[in-house]
Enzyme design. Structure first.
Site, PDB file in Angstrom:
ATOM      1  N   SER A 183       6.118  -1.636  -2.081  1.00 39.99           N
ATOM      2  CA  SER A 183       6.049  -2.618  -3.143  1.00 39.99           C
ATOM      3  C   SER A 183       5.167  -2.222  -4.106  1.00 39.99           C
ATOM      4  O   SER A 183       3.956  -2.910  -4.469  1.00 39.99           O
ATOM      5  CB  SER A 183       5.885  -4.019  -2.624  1.00 39.99           C
ATOM      6  OG  SER A 183       4.726  -4.188  -1.923  1.00 39.99           O
TER       7      SER A 183
ATOM      8  N   SER B 117      -0.175   4.592   4.312  1.00 35.74           N
ATOM      9  CA  SER B 117      -1.490   3.826   4.419  1.00 35.74           C
ATOM     10  C   SER B 117      -1.894   3.004   5.496  1.00 35.74           C
ATOM     11  O   SER B 117      -3.086   2.866   5.996  1.00 35.74           O
ATOM     12  CB  SER B 117      -1.673   2.781   3.191  1.00 35.74           C
ATOM     13  OG  SER B 117      -0.526   1.851   3.239  1.00 35.74           O
ATOM     14  N   GLY B 118      -0.774   2.619   6.316  1.00 34.88           N
ATOM     15  CA  GLY B 118      -0.999   2.033   7.730  1.00 34.88           C
ATOM     16  C   GLY B 118      -0.505   0.599   7.724  1.00 34.88           C
ATOM     17  O   GLY B 118      -0.657  -0.292   8.589  1.00 34.88           O
ATOM     18  N   LYS B 119       0.571   0.127   6.890  1.00 34.92           N
ATOM     19  CA  LYS B 119       1.091  -1.060   6.845  1.00 34.92           C
ATOM     20  C   LYS B 119       1.701  -1.621   7.897  1.00 34.92           C
ATOM     21  O   LYS B 119       1.590  -2.503   8.507  1.00 34.92           O
ATOM     22  CB  LYS B 119       2.045  -1.135   5.534  1.00 34.92           C
ATOM     23  CG  LYS B 119       1.592  -0.841   4.101  1.00 34.92           C
ATOM     24  CD  LYS B 119       2.566  -1.002   3.168  1.00 34.92           C
ATOM     25  CE  LYS B 119       3.629   0.104   3.210  1.00 34.92           C
ATOM     26  NZ  LYS B 119       3.145   1.207   3.060  1.00 34.92           N
ATOM     27  N   SER B 120       2.722  -0.793   8.512  1.00 30.58           N
ATOM     28  CA  SER B 120       3.363  -0.924   9.684  1.00 30.58           C
ATOM     29  C   SER B 120       2.547  -0.941  11.132  1.00 30.58           C
ATOM     30  O   SER B 120       2.654  -1.969  11.822  1.00 30.58           O
ATOM     31  CB  SER B 120       4.575   0.059  10.031  1.00 30.58           C
ATOM     32  OG  SER B 120       5.284   0.170   8.878  1.00 30.58           O
TER      33      SER B 120
ATOM     34  N   GLY C 227       0.817  -1.361   0.109  1.00 36.77           N
ATOM     35  CA  GLY C 227      -0.162  -0.050  -0.011  1.00 36.77           C
ATOM     36  C   GLY C 227       0.854   1.224  -0.069  1.00 36.77           C
ATOM     37  O   GLY C 227       1.976   1.236   0.148  1.00 36.77           O
ATOM     38  N   LEU C 228       0.147   2.331  -0.235  1.00 28.69           N
ATOM     39  CA  LEU C 228       1.034   3.499  -0.312  1.00 28.69           C
ATOM     40  C   LEU C 228       1.645   4.022   0.972  1.00 28.69           C
ATOM     41  O   LEU C 228       1.245   3.366   2.197  1.00 28.69           O
ATOM     42  CB  LEU C 228      -0.029   4.851  -0.354  1.00 28.69           C
ATOM     43  CG  LEU C 228      -0.910   4.876  -1.911  1.00 28.69           C
ATOM     44  CD1 LEU C 228      -1.884   5.890  -1.907  1.00 28.69           C
ATOM     45  CD2 LEU C 228       0.487   5.345  -2.988  1.00 28.69           C
TER      46      LEU C 228
END
Ligand code: ADP
Length: 231
Positions: A111, A41-44, A37-38
Site C-alpha cells: 500500500s 520490509s517484514g510485513k508478512s 512498508g516496502l
C-alpha cells in the site's frame, strides 16, 4: 476500468446480531491492523508473529496478505497506480466486513500511496483501525529480496516495483512504527514476541494506549504480559 457503479435502489438491512453482539460472543472487539512498508520490509513475517501470539491468547484473527489476496479476489489487478488503489480499496472493504464480524484483521500490504491508505482508514472509526509502518531501509529490503523482486527490478524487468521504479510514500502519522531490522535468528523468540505484543498493543487488546513502539523494546515490561505467548 474499475469505474464504480452507483448502487441505485439499495436499502441496507439492519441486522439484530450486530458488532456489539458479536463482541460479547467473541470476547473482544474487531480491529484492523494495517501493516504498510516496502516489499521485503517484514510485513508478512511480523503479521505472522503477531497473529501466532494473539491466536494463542484466544483472539480470533485473520491476515489479509497482499500476495495471497492477489491470487483470488484481486487476481484481475496489476501494479499500476490505478490498480494499486483498487487493490487497497478492496482489501479495506473486506477488512471492514471482517472487522464487523469481530475478527482482529492484520493487513500485510505494501500500500505505497498515502491517499489510498487514507481512503482505507476513512472506512473505519478511530478505535477500529491502526496504521503500522514497518520501517526498514530499502537497502536492507533489497538485500533480503525474499521474492527476488528487487533483482528483477534492477535488471529492468519490473518497472512498477515499489522502492525502485515506483515511489513508496512514508506514512506521516502512523499509529505504530516497527523497525523490521532486528536479527530474527539470534533473537527469534524475544523479537517475534516483542513484535506480537506490539501488535496486540496496537490492536488495543492488552490495555495501554497504542503508540510508537520502536522495535517493541520494553513493550513486555510496560504491558505486564507473560513472555510465553509465542509458540
Ligand atoms: P513483506 O511481507 O514486507 O514483503 P516478508 O515478511 O515477506 O516481507 O519478508 C521479510 C524477510 O525479512 C523475511 O525473509 C524475514 O525472515 C526477514 N527478516 C529478517 N529480519 C527481520 C525482522 N526483524 N522483521 C521482519 N522480517 C525480518
Amino acid at each position: 476500468r474499475h469505474v464504480m457503479r452507483r448502487a441505485f435502489n439499495v436499502v441496507p438491512h439492519t441486522y439484530d446480531v450486530d458488532h456489539e453482539a458479536r463482541v460479547r460472543l467473541m470476547g473482544h472487539a474487531g480491529k484492523v491492523v494495517w501493516l504498510t512498508g516496502l516489499p521485503g520490509s517484514g510485513k508478512s513475517t511480523i503479521a505472522d508473529a503477531a497473529v501466532r501470539a494473539l491466536h494463542a491468547l484466544g483472539v480470533h484473527t485473520y491476515v489479509l496478505d497482499g500476495d495471497n489476496v492477489r491470487t483470488g479476489l484481486n487476481k484481475d489487478l496489476g501494479f499500476t497506480a490505478e490498480d494499486r488503489a483498487e487493490n487497497v480499496r478492496r482489501v479495506a472493504e473486506v477488512g471492514k466486513l471482517m472487522r464487523d464480524s469481530g475478527l482482529v484483521v492484520f493487513v500485510a500490504l505494501v500500500s505505497p500511496y498515502r491517499a489510498d491508505r487514507e481512503s482505507a482508514a476513512g472506512l473505519f472509526g478511530p478505535d477500529e483501525f491502526l496504521e503500522v509502518y514497518i520501517d526498514t531501509p530499502v537497502e536492507v529490503c533489497a538485500e533480503r529480496d525474499p521474492k527476488g523482486l528487487y533483482a528483477k527490478a534492477a535488471a529492468g524487468n519490473l518497472p512498477n516495483m515499489t522502492g525502485m521504479g515506483q515511489a513508496y510514500e512514508v506514512p506521516e502519522h502512523p499509529d505504530v512504527v516497527l523497525h523490521g531490522t532486528g536479527d530474527l535468528d539470534v533473537g527469534r523468540h524475544a523479537d517475534a514476541e516483542h513484535r506480537a505484543i506490539a501488535g496486540g498493543a496496537a490492536a488495543g487488546l492488552f490495555g495501554p494506549e497504542p503508540g510508537v513502539v520502536g522495535g517493541g523494546e520494553g513493550a513486555l515490561e510496560r504491558l505486564d504480559v507473560v513472555p510465553a505467548v509465542v509458540d
